[in-house]
Design an enzyme around this catalytic site. Structure first.
Site, PDB file in Angstrom:
ATOM      1  N   TYR A  23     -10.634  26.839 -20.010  1.00 35.16           N
ATOM      2  CA  TYR A  23     -12.078  26.814 -20.296  1.00 35.16           C
ATOM      3  C   TYR A  23     -12.825  27.811 -19.412  1.00 35.16           C
ATOM      4  O   TYR A  23     -12.531  27.942 -18.218  1.00 35.16           O
ATOM      5  CB  TYR A  23     -12.641  25.429 -19.997  1.00 35.16           C
TER       6      TYR A  23
ATOM      7  N   LYS B 104     -10.434  -2.748   0.415  1.00 37.65           N
ATOM      8  CA  LYS B 104     -11.568  -2.585  -0.508  1.00 37.65           C
ATOM      9  C   LYS B 104     -11.253  -1.487  -1.523  1.00 37.65           C
ATOM     10  O   LYS B 104     -10.346  -0.677  -1.314  1.00 37.65           O
ATOM     11  CB  LYS B 104     -12.829  -2.244   0.291  1.00 37.65           C
TER      12      LYS B 104
HETATM   13  C1  PLP Z   1     -13.859   0.947   5.213  1.00 34.54           C
HETATM   14  C2  PLP Z   1     -14.100   0.412   6.544  1.00 34.54           C
HETATM   15  C3  PLP Z   1     -13.126   0.503   7.544  1.00 34.54           C
HETATM   16  C4  PLP Z   1     -11.875   1.321   7.388  1.00 34.54           C
HETATM   17  O1  PLP Z   1     -12.178   2.676   7.639  1.00 34.54           O
HETATM   18  P1  PLP Z   1     -11.038   3.794   7.624  1.00 34.54           P
HETATM   19  O2  PLP Z   1     -11.740   5.020   8.036  1.00 34.54           O
HETATM   20  O3  PLP Z   1     -10.549   3.860   6.211  1.00 34.54           O
HETATM   21  O4  PLP Z   1      -9.996   3.341   8.558  1.00 34.54           O
HETATM   22  C5  PLP Z   1     -13.360  -0.161   8.725  1.00 34.54           C
HETATM   23  N1  PLP Z   1     -14.493  -0.858   8.926  1.00 34.54           N
HETATM   24  C6  PLP Z   1     -15.464  -0.931   7.998  1.00 34.54           C
HETATM   25  C7  PLP Z   1     -16.692  -1.705   8.278  1.00 34.54           C
HETATM   26  C8  PLP Z   1     -15.309  -0.292   6.791  1.00 34.54           C
HETATM   27  O5  PLP Z   1     -16.269  -0.344   5.869  1.00 34.54           O
END
Ligand code: PLP
Length: 356
Positions: A254, A34
């Site tokens: 800045y 994702k």
């Molecule tokens: C993003 C996600 C993961 C992965 O989590 P990590 O901490 O990056 O390993 C697993 N399960 C779900 C439902 C997620 O949304």
């Protein structure tokens, strides 16, 4: 040409995927890609992760990108679909959904024959105390029993709120998950993200869902990627574009927040928050040059930072590592008051991406 470069190490990705296989030899691996593969670029990451059993994404658009790139593995929509009209696309493209509330259940049941005919599993989300998504324990058993009676193949899904830490909620979440899994047996299960893959080997079940560990950043506040035997995938670099000598009492950047207390050499580096490098550092931040760390001086601007080059003999064009194998992203995140996940996902489109 301005150099701000994101190197993606595909061997490191493969190495980390193999680490998941070593840690969870009996489970299938749903690689979480994702948010553009946690900011690493979906295309290159899919190529390196092609031996995954399945992919996990947050929405239909992300799933369709995977199909357009030609990958045929199962894909799970971890939040399911967002409106009824997405159901037909899901079925056409062989994408599996989570159901976490009644409307999604209704949309699925209305398309029962077509969904089942495609051999797609349905993931049913338990809200075991995180209180984001899912059916509570008193209703989920009925949901699963109904789906099974209608002919669906179900996977019980759950997500830990504190897999990275010791917390009393962990035991409640585990107990609820096991209760549903037993009471609705036979039933496949999936509850492990990266942290839980390490922490709960007895809970790997049918599918593990690694995300951050694939990219070589740590899910734990108290363990580094070296402790976990993972390799950082992203190396973020830029170049020295100017060198300045300053005297005691002179300011930098800045807000003139930095005042020199001795003669110093500054190197100006072509990186800033316009590239996704964070601006606010409650703690002193560092960069690495040839494996050696040096301080970032003054505020981060949109396109530039200053670093302490005193005594380092830097030249125009010297490559500076913002994060990567020498300066771990988790340490930058710590100085920034956040986690590696956020810095990775916030990369902007401006740095040039190179696959190595
Ligand atoms: C993003 C996600 C993961 C992965 O989590 P990590 O901490 O990056 O390993 C697993 N399960 C779900 C439902 C997620 O949304």
């Amino acid at each position: 040409m301005r150099q701000a470069t994101v190197y993606i190490d595909s061997e490191a990705l493969q190495y980390n995927l193999n680490r998941v296989k070593q840690l969870a030899p009996t489970a299938k691996i749903v690689s979480m890609v994702k948010a553009n593969a946690y900011g690493h670029g979906i295309k290159d990451c899919l190529a390196a992760l092609k031996d995954s059993d399945a992919f996990g994404v947050a929405c239909l658009e992300e799933a369709l990108e995977i199909r357009e790139l030609g990958y045929q593995q199962p894909i799970t929509l971890i939040e399911g679909i967002f409106s009824a009209d997405e159901m037909q696309v899901v079925i056409d493209q062989n994408i599996e959904v989570i159901v976490h509330h009644q409307p999604q259940l209704d949309w699925l049941l209305a398309n029962k024959e077509a969904y089942i005919a495609k051999g797609l599993k349905v993931w049913v989300k338990l809200n075991s105390g995180m209180n984001r998504l899912g059916f509570k324990i008193d209703v989920i058993k009925n949901v699963i029993n109904q789906l099974k009676a209608e002919g669906f193949t179900c996977v019980l899904a759950m997500h830990f709120a504190n897999a990275d830490a010791e917390h009393p909620l962990n035991e409640q979440q585990i107990q609820q998950f096991l209760e549903v899994k037993n009471d609705c047996a036979p039933l496949m299960g999936s509850c492990c993200n990266s942290a839980a893959i390490y922490k709960y080997p007895e809970l790997h079940f049918d599918f593990v869902r690694p995300g951050i560990m694939l990219y070589g950043a740590t899910p734990f506040a108290d363990k580094t990627v070296h402790d976990l035997d993972l390799k950082p995938v992203m190396t973020f670099t830029a170049e020295v574009i100017a060198l300045n000598n300053i005297k005691p009492g002179e300011h930098v950047g800045y807000g003139s927040t930095f005042t020199a207390d001795k003669d110093m050499t500054l190197a100006i580096v072509s990186i800033g928050y316009g590239d996704g490098y964070p601006r606010a550092f409650p703690k002193q931040n560092h960069v690495a040059i040839n494996g050696q760390q040096t301080r970032v001086i003054g505020r981060v601007a949109m396109d530039m930072i200053a670093i302490d080059a005193t005594g380092l003999n830097l030249e125009l064009g010297t490559e500076v590592e913002l994060w990567g194998k020498s300066r771990l992203i988790d340490d930058v995140a710590e100085a920034n008051g956040t986690i590696g996940y956020e810095l990775l996902c916030r990369m902007s489109a401006r740095p040039v991406r190179k696959l190595v």
